[in-house]
Design an enzyme around this catalytic site. Structure first.
Site, PDB file in Angstrom:
ATOM      1  N   ASP A 227     -33.704 107.208 159.399  1.00 28.64           N
ATOM      2  CA  ASP A 227     -32.308 106.923 159.770  1.00 28.64           C
ATOM      3  C   ASP A 227     -31.410 107.951 159.106  1.00 28.64           C
ATOM      4  O   ASP A 227     -31.850 108.720 158.255  1.00 28.64           O
ATOM      5  CB  ASP A 227     -31.926 105.512 159.271  1.00 28.64           C
ATOM      6  CG  ASP A 227     -32.160 105.375 157.770  1.00 28.64           C
ATOM      7  OD1 ASP A 227     -31.225 105.670 157.003  1.00 28.64           O
ATOM      8  OD2 ASP A 227     -33.288 105.021 157.350  1.00 28.64           O
ATOM      9  N   ASP A 229     -28.781 106.972 157.273  1.00 31.48           N
ATOM     10  CA  ASP A 229     -28.026 106.110 156.373  1.00 31.48           C
ATOM     11  C   ASP A 229     -26.737 105.667 157.088  1.00 31.48           C
ATOM     12  O   ASP A 229     -26.824 105.185 158.216  1.00 31.48           O
ATOM     13  CB  ASP A 229     -27.770 106.834 155.041  1.00 31.48           C
ATOM     14  CG  ASP A 229     -27.465 105.852 153.923  1.00 31.48           C
ATOM     15  OD1 ASP A 229     -28.088 104.775 153.901  1.00 31.48           O
ATOM     16  OD2 ASP A 229     -26.600 106.145 153.092  1.00 31.48           O
TER      17      ASP A 229
HETATM   18  N1  LIG Z   1     -30.797 104.566 154.344  1.00 27.53           N
HETATM   19  C1  LIG Z   1     -31.670 104.192 153.428  1.00 27.53           C
HETATM   20  N2  LIG Z   1     -31.278 103.897 152.163  1.00 27.53           N
HETATM   21  C2  LIG Z   1     -32.182 103.546 151.231  1.00 27.53           C
HETATM   22  N3  LIG Z   1     -33.494 103.405 151.472  1.00 27.53           N
HETATM   23  C3  LIG Z   1     -33.924 103.678 152.712  1.00 27.53           C
HETATM   24  N4  LIG Z   1     -35.163 103.654 153.240  1.00 27.53           N
HETATM   25  C4  LIG Z   1     -35.056 104.006 154.535  1.00 27.53           C
HETATM   26  N5  LIG Z   1     -33.780 104.269 154.861  1.00 27.53           N
HETATM   27  C5  LIG Z   1     -33.054 104.070 153.730  1.00 27.53           C
END
Ligand SMILES: Nc1ncnc2[nH]cnc12
Ligand SMILES: CSC[C@H]1O[C@H](OP(=O)(O)O)[C@H](O)[C@@H]1O
Length: 311
Positions: A227, A229
């Site tokens: 992703d 975030d």
């Molecule tokens: N955006 C994110 N923040 C923290 N841990 C994660 N693991 C996978 N995506 C994450």
């Protein structure tokens, strides 16, 4: 399942710690399943001993596999018994760990499903996780300028690049922001981490990497972005998104880990896999406490981890 041995006598040098979405390595032969109790409690999952044929000799090489969040993902990042996990792995002979992690990307060029072999970490955990073996009457200080083992990283990167063009995209370096969680970051935090030069973000590089260093274990994380975030114009991170990308790319993740295990199983990497370059470091790093100041409890625990190191 019931007839799988619960003991394994040969030393096991290589381990894989599987993270979110990588809770097993199904293509390997299960030789034993161990429940190891340590002075720091029980591991987050039984340790599976998997047999892997060495590509140069064909000889079966044992690999330990541990699921960081448990068999059913029941341990939140701050609940993972990292000391027990690392101590148990060391106690069965492990000196090299490949740790897998699902991460958020903090940089445009690291796209979901890309892999990153990080070389740095910024600690944004909040001090609520037990993070050292040295406490309660034994002090230890260890160098952590390079939180991963660059020698192991070189091998891992080479293996990743050998799969490029077959669906694997690899970034050779990167800084992990290790946050506390379990909630994801705010947008302000996510942008702050970008301004600090963070490449990816997770909740599990620490204290795992610190404890591996204290235990004289060569440790390298392989990250897979799931992703962007919450800093990007695309949808904010959520669990469905993380699991969706992990599931869609799990075959590549397993191929990547498999290629690394193939390489590490070769005789030429024997010294590296046994982390000869770390051997004995803890003996000196942990000798700062004079014998008169050492407590029995601390000594008992550390001598479980390092038989014969301290008196
Ligand atoms: N955006 C994110 N923040 C923290 N841990 C994660 N693991 C996978 N995506 C994450
Ligand atoms: C389910 S998203 C957050 C979760 O995913 C990562 O897990 P791991 O590093 O074990 O693959 C991240 O660190 C969080 O624990």
């Amino acid at each position: 399942m019931a007839d799988v041995p619960s003991t394994y006598t040969d030393p096991v040098r290589i381990a894989v710690i599987g993270g979110t979405g990588l809770q097993s390595l199904p293509h390997f032969t299960l030789a034993a399943r161990l429940n190891v109790a340590t002075p720091w409690g029980h591991t987050s999952s039984p340790i599976s001993i998997l047999h892997h044929p060495a590509p140069d000799t064909g000889k079966p090489i044992p690999i330990a596999f541990l699921s960081r969040h448990g068999l059913h993902h029941e341990y939140a990042p701050h609940e993972v018994p990292a000391r027990a996990n690392i101590a148990a792995l060391r106690s069965i002979g492990v000196r090299s760990i490949i740790a897998f992690s699902a991460v958020g990307s903090l940089q445009e060029e690291v796209k979901p499903r890309d892999f990153v072999v990080p070389d740095q970490v910024i600690d944004r955990t909040k001090g609520i996780r037990p993070f050292t073996f040295y406490e309660g009457g034994m002090v230890g200080h260890f160098g952590f300028g390079d939180p991963f083992d660059e020698r192991l990283a070189t091998i891992v990167r080479r293996c990743g690049h050998s799969l490029e063009g077959e669906g694997v995209v690899l970034h050779d370096k990167g800084t992990i922001i290790c946050m506390e969680g379990p909630q994801f970051s705010t947008r302000a935090e996510s942008n702050l981490y970008r301004s600090w030069g963070g490449t990816v973000i997770n909740m599990s590089a620490l204290p795992e990497a610190k404890l591996a260093r204290e235990a004289e274990i060569s440790y390298q994380m392989i990250c897979m972005a799931t992703d962007y975030d919450c800093w990007h114009t695309t949808e904010d991170v959520n669990v469905e998104m993380v699991m969706g990308h992990m599931k869609a790319n799990s075959e590549n993740a397993r191929r990547f880990v498999g290629a690394v295990l193939d390489e590490l199983s070769k005789e030429e990497h024997s010294d590296q896999v046994q982390a000869k370059h770390y051997e004995g470091q803890a003996k000196f790093a942990g000798s700062i406490t004079a014998p008169a100041g050492r407590t029995k409890d601390a000594l008992d625990k550390l001598n479980w981890l390092f038989p014969g190191y301290y008196e």
